[in-house]
Design a protein around this motif. Structure first.
Motif, PDB file in Angstrom:
ATOM      1  N   MET A 103       0.622  -1.175  -0.128  1.00  0.00           N
ATOM      2  CA  MET A 103       0.073  -0.031  -0.008  1.00  0.00           C
ATOM      3  C   MET A 103       0.718   1.203   0.112  1.00  0.00           C
ATOM      4  O   MET A 103       0.477   2.396  -0.598  1.00  0.00           O
ATOM      5  N   ALA A 104       2.001   1.186   0.854  1.00  0.00           N
ATOM      6  CA  ALA A 104       2.926   2.523   0.787  1.00  0.00           C
ATOM      7  C   ALA A 104       3.462   2.659  -0.748  1.00  0.00           C
ATOM      8  O   ALA A 104       3.373   3.996  -1.169  1.00  0.00           O
ATOM      9  N   TRP A 105       3.733   1.545  -1.270  1.00  0.00           N
ATOM     10  CA  TRP A 105       4.320   1.896  -2.543  1.00  0.00           C
ATOM     11  C   TRP A 105       3.328   2.549  -3.617  1.00  0.00           C
ATOM     12  O   TRP A 105       3.257   3.012  -4.295  1.00  0.00           O
ATOM     13  N   TRP A 106       2.280   1.691  -3.664  1.00  0.00           N
ATOM     14  CA  TRP A 106       0.941   1.855  -4.485  1.00  0.00           C
ATOM     15  C   TRP A 106       0.366   3.175  -4.435  1.00  0.00           C
ATOM     16  O   TRP A 106      -0.003   3.813  -5.343  1.00  0.00           O
ATOM     17  N   PHE A 107       0.083   3.553  -3.372  1.00  0.00           N
ATOM     18  CA  PHE A 107      -0.464   4.901  -3.048  1.00  0.00           C
ATOM     19  C   PHE A 107       0.492   5.897  -2.957  1.00  0.00           C
ATOM     20  O   PHE A 107       0.119   7.068  -2.566  1.00  0.00           O
ATOM     21  N   ASP A 108       1.962   5.509  -2.927  1.00  0.00           N
ATOM     22  CA  ASP A 108       2.973   6.556  -2.890  1.00  0.00           C
ATOM     23  C   ASP A 108       2.653   7.211  -1.411  1.00  0.00           C
ATOM     24  O   ASP A 108       2.706   8.693  -1.173  1.00  0.00           O
ATOM     25  N   VAL A 109       2.721   6.633  -0.243  1.00  0.00           N
ATOM     26  CA  VAL A 109       2.359   7.186   1.168  1.00  0.00           C
ATOM     27  C   VAL A 109       3.550   6.570   1.717  1.00  0.00           C
ATOM     28  O   VAL A 109       4.328   5.495   1.410  1.00  0.00           O
ATOM     29  N   SER A 110       3.789   7.246   2.965  1.00  0.00           N
ATOM     30  CA  SER A 110       4.810   6.588   3.842  1.00  0.00           C
ATOM     31  C   SER A 110       4.350   5.175   4.508  1.00  0.00           C
ATOM     32  O   SER A 110       3.158   4.752   4.577  1.00  0.00           O
ATOM     33  N   LEU A 111       5.426   4.590   5.048  1.00  0.00           N
ATOM     34  CA  LEU A 111       5.064   3.298   5.619  1.00  0.00           C
ATOM     35  C   LEU A 111       4.137   3.388   6.897  1.00  0.00           C
ATOM     36  O   LEU A 111       3.086   2.816   7.214  1.00  0.00           O
ATOM     37  N   TRP A 112       4.360   4.519   7.656  1.00  0.00           N
ATOM     38  CA  TRP A 112       3.463   4.757   8.753  1.00  0.00           C
ATOM     39  C   TRP A 112       2.012   5.286   8.170  1.00  0.00           C
ATOM     40  O   TRP A 112       1.051   4.713   8.859  1.00  0.00           O
ATOM     41  N   GLN A 113       1.780   5.843   7.329  1.00  0.00           N
ATOM     42  CA  GLN A 113       0.400   6.217   6.766  1.00  0.00           C
ATOM     43  C   GLN A 113      -0.217   4.781   5.958  1.00  0.00           C
ATOM     44  O   GLN A 113      -1.180   4.632   6.548  1.00  0.00           O
ATOM     45  N   ALA A 114       0.484   3.941   5.707  1.00  0.00           N
ATOM     46  CA  ALA A 114       0.185   2.608   5.123  1.00  0.00           C
ATOM     47  C   ALA A 114      -0.205   1.782   6.089  1.00  0.00           C
ATOM     48  O   ALA A 114      -1.226   0.993   6.346  1.00  0.00           O
ATOM     49  N   THR A 115       0.362   1.973   7.247  1.00  0.00           N
ATOM     50  CA  THR A 115       0.083   1.173   8.721  1.00  0.00           C
ATOM     51  C   THR A 115      -1.088   1.569   9.298  1.00  0.00           C
ATOM     52  O   THR A 115      -1.784   0.803   9.665  1.00  0.00           O
TER      53      THR A 115
END
Length: 156
Positions: A103-115
């Motif tokens: 999700m972090a890669w796909w949505f181009d967000v941080s690992l924290w945001q994906a968490t």
């Protein structure tokens, strides 16, 4: 004549096929809408939801196979609360380890945001799974394993 009691409602392989198909279709739609509600674009949300659903199905089959192999080698048999908690945490933890970086890669967000996204999905799926199972059983009847079947008539 010896009458064997039978379960009512939808049973067997068709029950499982219909269950998984409906569960995942609704999950894909709902999670797509959740992703869009937090600002993700529709196409990216839909693709991620399909990929997450596919990963969840494959991980479910893989994890349960491995867990049952491990479980068969244990000296203490049965499924205690502790063993069920370990199973649930293992499944959800493994799925999260796959989905968070994806999700972090796909949505181009941080690992924290994906968490945080994954945490939101987890809460949603806890409620969704409970409600879906309840509604499914109300519509299609309980599986044979959960039905109290009448005793067979004695043969005359």
């Amino acid at each position: 004549m010896n009458a064997t009691p039978t379960a009512s409602g939808l049973q067997g392989p068709w029950r499982r096929v219909i269950f998984v198909t409906l569960y995942e279709l609704i999950a894909i739609i709902a999670s797509s809408l959740l992703f869009m509600a937090i600002g993700q674009r529709a196409l990216e949300s839909g693709v991620m939801s399909v990929v997450a659903s596919t990963l969840a199905i494959v991980w479910n089959l893989t994890f349960n196979h491995l867990f049952e192999r491990w479980e068969s080698r244990q000296s203490v048999k049965g499924r205690s609360v502790r063993r069920r908690v370990v199973h649930a945490l293992g499944f959800e933890g493994g799925l999260a380890l796959m989905l968070i970086p994806l999700m972090a890669w796909w949505f181009d967000v941080s690992l924290w945001q994906a968490t945080l996204m994954e945490a939101g999905l987890l809460v949603f799926f806890l409620v969704y799974t409970y409600v879906f199972n309840w509604v499914f059983d109300r519509i299609f009847g309980l599986p044979a394993s959960a039905q109290a079947l009448p005793a067979a008539l004695p043969s005359a």
